[in-house]
Scaffold this motif. Structure first.
Motif, PDB file in Angstrom:
ATOM      1  N   ARG A   1     -28.410  10.072 -13.050  1.00 33.20           N
ATOM      2  CA  ARG A   1     -27.537   8.838 -12.334  1.00 33.20           C
ATOM      3  C   ARG A   1     -27.601   7.597 -12.843  1.00 33.20           C
ATOM      4  NH1 ARG A   1     -29.967  11.794  -8.078  1.00 33.20           N
ATOM      5  NH2 ARG A   1     -31.088   9.624  -7.415  1.00 33.20           N
ATOM      6  N   ASP A   2     -28.902   7.233 -13.212  1.00 35.67           N
ATOM      7  CA  ASP A   2     -29.114   5.827 -13.832  1.00 35.67           C
ATOM      8  C   ASP A   2     -28.485   5.610 -15.141  1.00 35.67           C
ATOM      9  OD1 ASP A   2     -30.308   5.063 -11.680  1.00 35.67           O
ATOM     10  OD2 ASP A   2     -32.469   5.134 -12.378  1.00 35.67           O
ATOM     11  N   ARG A   3     -28.498   6.795 -15.833  1.00 34.26           N
ATOM     12  CA  ARG A   3     -28.085   6.635 -17.222  1.00 34.26           C
ATOM     13  C   ARG A   3     -26.418   6.888 -17.390  1.00 34.26           C
ATOM     14  NH1 ARG A   3     -32.738  10.811 -19.583  1.00 34.26           N
ATOM     15  NH2 ARG A   3     -34.540   9.306 -18.998  1.00 34.26           N
ATOM     16  N   GLU A   4     -25.920   7.396 -16.408  1.00 34.29           N
ATOM     17  CA  GLU A   4     -24.549   7.421 -16.286  1.00 34.29           C
ATOM     18  C   GLU A   4     -24.202   5.745 -15.634  1.00 34.29           C
ATOM     19  OE1 GLU A   4     -20.778   9.875 -14.385  1.00 34.29           O
ATOM     20  OE2 GLU A   4     -22.697  10.201 -13.090  1.00 34.29           O
ATOM     21  N   GLU A   5     -24.827   5.287 -14.923  1.00 28.74           N
ATOM     22  CA  GLU A   5     -24.265   4.012 -14.305  1.00 28.74           C
ATOM     23  C   GLU A   5     -24.261   3.140 -15.721  1.00 28.74           C
ATOM     24  OE1 GLU A   5     -26.191   0.334 -11.495  1.00 28.74           O
ATOM     25  OE2 GLU A   5     -27.030   2.591 -11.293  1.00 28.74           O
ATOM     26  N   GLY A   6     -25.549   3.247 -16.476  1.00 32.46           N
ATOM     27  CA  GLY A   6     -25.610   2.342 -17.829  1.00 32.46           C
ATOM     28  C   GLY A   6     -24.327   2.364 -18.525  1.00 32.46           C
ATOM     29  N   LEU A   7     -24.018   3.758 -18.776  1.00 34.28           N
ATOM     30  CA  LEU A   7     -22.794   4.100 -19.405  1.00 34.28           C
ATOM     31  C   LEU A   7     -21.588   3.221 -18.850  1.00 34.28           C
ATOM     32  CD1 LEU A   7     -21.102   6.701 -21.329  1.00 34.28           C
ATOM     33  CD2 LEU A   7     -20.747   7.120 -19.060  1.00 34.28           C
ATOM     34  N   ARG A   8     -21.196   3.521 -17.661  1.00 35.06           N
ATOM     35  CA  ARG A   8     -20.087   3.064 -16.974  1.00 35.06           C
ATOM     36  C   ARG A   8     -20.283   1.415 -17.027  1.00 35.06           C
ATOM     37  NH1 ARG A   8     -19.268   7.094 -11.711  1.00 35.06           N
ATOM     38  NH2 ARG A   8     -18.425   8.731 -13.113  1.00 35.06           N
ATOM     39  N   LEU A   9     -21.404   0.778 -16.895  1.00 38.48           N
ATOM     40  CA  LEU A   9     -21.656  -0.701 -17.110  1.00 38.48           C
ATOM     41  C   LEU A   9     -21.144  -1.405 -18.436  1.00 38.48           C
ATOM     42  CD1 LEU A   9     -24.935  -1.333 -15.153  1.00 38.48           C
ATOM     43  CD2 LEU A   9     -22.685  -2.236 -14.593  1.00 38.48           C
TER      44      LEU A   9
END
Length: 324
Positions: free
Chosen positions: A185-193
């Motif tokens: 979830r954190d790595r996907e959040e970083g991608l989206r940011l």
């Protein structure tokens, strides 16, 4: 030694322990006598006097050791520099075994404890069960009043995607691990940011599956068929990235010319042996372990630093994204 220095035993003891009520000339004579006799302080006696044993516990749940071992190596480096003895216990992810190890460590009168998680998912706190300071590394405590150190996966992922964007890629897809893992979830959040900062939309939906090369191969089959226009893939682990590269090459996609691929973890067994070698995110786990140990020293001295501390990651650029 006291006789050689011409002082009383009490004065020799004060000089060796750095007490201020000893003249410099006297201290120098005692230290020279200690060197001449190759004197080593009795740590047991010191511990009885100070109330400390200069022994710490390291309790891990990462039976595979892929993430836990670098953290432990970093912590052990710091403890060695501080002349602390280390007792290592592996709970193998078993709560009953963990409680047994905690009792055993406490029976050895440890001064403090580092608990190393098997993932970055929050874990139950043990701090209320033990009378010594505890620091959590890699896997944070569920209690915000505890001291925890974790890799900044949001920042690490954003750094990876910004690299892809800087290389001119605009059709970026994402393949990662199981959705219930905080790391995913954190790595996907970083991608989206990172994509949002650049005003770029993600290509396709995030694909979630096991942390494995097999999943990377399967995801590549699906993604290259559904979204043939992609020019970059950010993978949530090096295992997934290695499997993805394998299928991309089989399907005639040149990496990095047609398709840039970034992994995560910098697990060198894979990241340097994949062809081409993988650009990946290194979580700097040895540094994380060293920092956790240094903060355990502070907590033992009554200077605890509560909260979850996120440690920066590093992008390791190799051939799978091309060289700028």
């Amino acid at each position: 030694m006291a006789a050689l220095a011409g002082v009383s035993i009490a004065t020799a003891s004060k000089a060796l322990n750095g007490r201020q009520d000893v003249r410099d000339s006297t201290r120098q004579r005692v230290l020279e006598a200690a060197r001449e006799l190759a004197f080593q302080p009795n740590e047991l006696a010191r511990g009885l006097l100070s109330g400390q044993t200069r022994t710490v516990g390291l309790l891990t749940s990462d039976s595979a050791g892929r993430f836990g071992i670098p953290v432990l190596l970093g912590a052990e480096d710091a403890f060695g520099a501080g002349e602390m003895a280390v007792l290592l216990c592996d709970a193998r992810g078993d709560a009953i075994r963990e409680q047994h190890h905690l009792r055993a460590l406490l029976s050895r009168r440890i001064d403090g404890l580092i608990v190393v998680g098997e993932s970055t998912d929050p874990r139950p706190s043990v701090s209320s069960d033990v009378p010594v300071p505890v620091v959590y590394a890699y896997g944070p405590s569920e209690d915000p009043a505890d001291v925890s150190f974790v890799p900044d996966d949001v920042g690490g992922a954003a750094m990876a995607v910004r690299h892809l964007l800087a290389m001119g890629r605009r059709r970026v897809a994402h393949v990662t691990g199981p959705a219930h893992y905080k790391a995913s979830r954190d790595r996907e959040e970083g991608l989206r940011l990172a994509l949002a900062e650049a005003g770029v939309a993600q290509t396709g939906q995030t694909l979630c599956g096991p942390w494995s090369q097999r999943w990377g191969r399967h995801a590549a089959e699906m993604l290259l068929m559904a979204e043939p226009e992609i020019d970059a893939v950010f993978c949530g682990s090096d295992q997934i990235a290695a499997g993805f590269v394998e299928i991309a090459r089989e399907r005639g996609r040149r990496v990095p010319d047609d398709l840039a691929v970034v992994g995560y973890d910098n697990w060198e067994v894979l990241s340097t042996e994949t062809r081409p070698a993988l650009t990946t995110v290194d979580m700097n786990l040895e540094m994380l372990g060293r920092t956790a140990a240094q903060h355990l020293f502070a907590a033992i001295d009554g200077r605890a630093t509560p909260g979850v501390h996120r440690m920066p990651c590093e992008l390791v650029i190799r051939d799978s994204t091309g060289r700028s």
